[in-house]
Motif scaffolding. Structure first.
Motif, PDB file in Angstrom:
ATOM      1  N   UNK A   6       0.852  -1.183   0.000  1.00 54.30           N
ATOM      2  CA  UNK A   6       0.000   0.000   0.000  1.00 54.30           C
ATOM      3  C   UNK A   6       0.886   1.231   0.000  1.00 54.30           C
ATOM      4  N   UNK A   7       0.616   2.098  -0.946  1.00 58.69           N
ATOM      5  CA  UNK A   7       1.333   3.369  -1.061  1.00 58.69           C
ATOM      6  C   UNK A   7       0.283   4.453  -0.922  1.00 58.69           C
ATOM      7  N   UNK A   8       0.588   5.496  -0.161  1.00 55.19           N
ATOM      8  CA  UNK A   8      -0.438   6.502   0.088  1.00 55.19           C
ATOM      9  C   UNK A   8       0.125   7.906   0.041  1.00 55.19           C
ATOM     10  N   UNK A   9      -0.804   8.838  -0.190  1.00 51.93           N
ATOM     11  CA  UNK A   9      -0.445  10.244  -0.332  1.00 51.93           C
ATOM     12  C   UNK A   9      -0.460  10.646  -1.795  1.00 51.93           C
ATOM     13  N   UNK A  10      -0.837  11.894  -2.037  1.00 57.84           N
ATOM     14  CA  UNK A  10      -0.965  12.383  -3.418  1.00 57.84           C
ATOM     15  C   UNK A  10       0.334  12.250  -4.207  1.00 57.84           C
ATOM     16  N   UNK A  11       1.448  12.725  -3.655  1.00 57.53           N
ATOM     17  CA  UNK A  11       2.711  12.713  -4.394  1.00 57.53           C
ATOM     18  C   UNK A  11       3.196  11.292  -4.662  1.00 57.53           C
ATOM     19  N   UNK A  12       3.100  10.437  -3.658  1.00 57.77           N
ATOM     20  CA  UNK A  12       3.578   9.058  -3.813  1.00 57.77           C
ATOM     21  C   UNK A  12       2.787   8.303  -4.874  1.00 57.77           C
ATOM     22  N   UNK A  13       1.475   8.441  -4.829  1.00 54.75           N
ATOM     23  CA  UNK A  13       0.632   7.736  -5.798  1.00 54.75           C
ATOM     24  C   UNK A  13       0.829   8.322  -7.200  1.00 54.75           C
ATOM     25  N   UNK A  17       2.266   6.275 -10.466  1.00 54.88           N
ATOM     26  CA  UNK A  17       1.423   6.293 -11.666  1.00 54.88           C
ATOM     27  C   UNK A  17       2.236   6.753 -12.867  1.00 54.88           C
ATOM     28  N   UNK A  18       3.103   7.703 -12.663  1.00 55.03           N
ATOM     29  CA  UNK A  18       3.918   8.235 -13.760  1.00 55.03           C
ATOM     30  C   UNK A  18       5.074   7.298 -14.130  1.00 55.03           C
ATOM     31  N   UNK A  38      -7.194  16.309  -6.675  1.00 57.73           N
ATOM     32  CA  UNK A  38      -7.616  14.908  -6.674  1.00 57.73           C
ATOM     33  C   UNK A  38      -8.271  14.549  -7.998  1.00 57.73           C
ATOM     34  N   UNK A  39      -9.062  15.439  -8.546  1.00 56.40           N
ATOM     35  CA  UNK A  39      -9.737  15.152  -9.814  1.00 56.40           C
ATOM     36  C   UNK A  39      -8.737  14.931 -10.941  1.00 56.40           C
ATOM     37  N   UNK A  40      -7.647  15.666 -10.932  1.00 58.70           N
ATOM     38  CA  UNK A  40      -6.613  15.481 -11.949  1.00 58.70           C
ATOM     39  C   UNK A  40      -6.010  14.072 -11.836  1.00 58.70           C
ATOM     40  N   UNK A  41      -5.760  13.626 -10.604  1.00 58.76           N
ATOM     41  CA  UNK A  41      -5.235  12.277 -10.393  1.00 58.76           C
ATOM     42  C   UNK A  41      -6.256  11.228 -10.843  1.00 58.76           C
ATOM     43  N   UNK A  42      -7.514  11.437 -10.493  1.00 56.91           N
ATOM     44  CA  UNK A  42      -8.579  10.506 -10.893  1.00 56.91           C
ATOM     45  C   UNK A  42      -8.671  10.422 -12.417  1.00 56.91           C
ATOM     46  N   UNK A  58     -12.925   6.942   6.779  1.00 56.13           N
ATOM     47  CA  UNK A  58     -12.697   5.962   7.839  1.00 56.13           C
ATOM     48  C   UNK A  58     -12.098   4.663   7.288  1.00 56.13           C
ATOM     49  N   UNK A  59     -12.518   4.260   6.114  1.00 55.86           N
ATOM     50  CA  UNK A  59     -11.981   3.046   5.482  1.00 55.86           C
ATOM     51  C   UNK A  59     -10.504   3.247   5.130  1.00 55.86           C
ATOM     52  N   UNK A  60     -10.162   4.411   4.581  1.00 60.21           N
ATOM     53  CA  UNK A  60      -8.765   4.687   4.239  1.00 60.21           C
ATOM     54  C   UNK A  60      -7.907   4.764   5.497  1.00 60.21           C
ATOM     55  N   UNK A  61      -8.469   5.346   6.560  1.00 60.07           N
ATOM     56  CA  UNK A  61      -7.750   5.435   7.837  1.00 60.07           C
ATOM     57  C   UNK A  61      -7.392   4.051   8.364  1.00 60.07           C
ATOM     58  N   UNK A  62      -8.257   3.070   8.117  1.00 61.37           N
ATOM     59  CA  UNK A  62      -8.007   1.703   8.579  1.00 61.37           C
ATOM     60  C   UNK A  62      -6.972   0.985   7.711  1.00 61.37           C
ATOM     61  N   UNK A  63      -6.838   1.400   6.466  1.00 60.23           N
ATOM     62  CA  UNK A  63      -5.887   0.753   5.560  1.00 60.23           C
ATOM     63  C   UNK A  63      -4.436   1.097   5.891  1.00 60.23           C
ATOM     64  N   UNK A  64      -4.198   2.364   6.242  1.00 63.90           N
ATOM     65  CA  UNK A  64      -2.818   2.823   6.455  1.00 63.90           C
ATOM     66  C   UNK A  64      -2.725   3.712   7.691  1.00 63.90           C
ATOM     67  N   UNK A  65      -1.540   3.766   8.248  1.00 64.73           N
ATOM     68  CA  UNK A  65      -1.252   4.701   9.330  1.00 64.73           C
ATOM     69  C   UNK A  65      -0.495   5.864   8.717  1.00 64.73           C
ATOM     70  N   UNK A  66      -0.913   7.058   9.008  1.00 64.00           N
ATOM     71  CA  UNK A  66      -0.252   8.228   8.450  1.00 64.00           C
ATOM     72  C   UNK A  66      -1.224   9.054   7.643  1.00 64.00           C
ATOM     73  N   UNK A  67      -0.712  10.101   7.058  1.00 63.14           N
ATOM     74  CA  UNK A  67      -1.534  11.041   6.301  1.00 63.14           C
ATOM     75  C   UNK A  67      -1.683  10.564   4.854  1.00 63.14           C
ATOM     76  N   UNK A  68      -2.817   9.966   4.555  1.00 67.24           N
ATOM     77  CA  UNK A  68      -3.034   9.431   3.206  1.00 67.24           C
ATOM     78  C   UNK A  68      -3.532  10.491   2.236  1.00 67.24           C
ATOM     79  N   UNK A  69      -3.954  11.636   2.723  1.00 63.20           N
ATOM     80  CA  UNK A  69      -4.437  12.735   1.882  1.00 63.20           C
ATOM     81  C   UNK A  69      -5.596  12.310   0.980  1.00 63.20           C
TER      82      UNK A  69
END
Length: 83
Positions: A6-13, A17-18, A38-42, A58-69
């Motif tokens: 699992x990778x999280x956060x706008x920049x990381x994802x 992707x790139x 977010x729409x640009x990423x989508x 809440x679902x994303x919070x359960x997937x990862x610890x940290x700021x997933x943005x």
């Protein structure tokens, strides 16, 4: 998801992707978040035909610890480099 990372956060994802879009299995986005960044990423994920799943924060919070943005990507493992 046992063999996936699992990778999280706008920049990381956006970076994976790139650089390695073939590693992306699916991307979870926070369904309550609506902004241009977010729409640009989508849009890019949809163009790449990567599965997109909208979930409550809440679902994303359960997937990862940290700021997933509001973005969590399920990925195939990357290469491991050793000396």
């Amino acid at each position: 998801m046992s063999k996936h990372e699992l990778i999280f956060g706008m920049h990381s994802v956006a970076s994976i992707l790139k650089s390695q879009p073939q590693r992306l299995v699916r991307v979870f986005v926070q369904k309550e978040r609506h902004d241009a960044r977010l729409q640009q990423l989508i849009d890019t994920l949809q163009q790449a035909k990567i599965e997109l799943v909208r979930e409550p924060r809440q679902k994303l919070d359960k997937l990862v610890e940290g700021s997933h943005q509001g973005v969590v990507a399920e990925c195939l493992p990357g290469r491991e480099y050793d000396e």
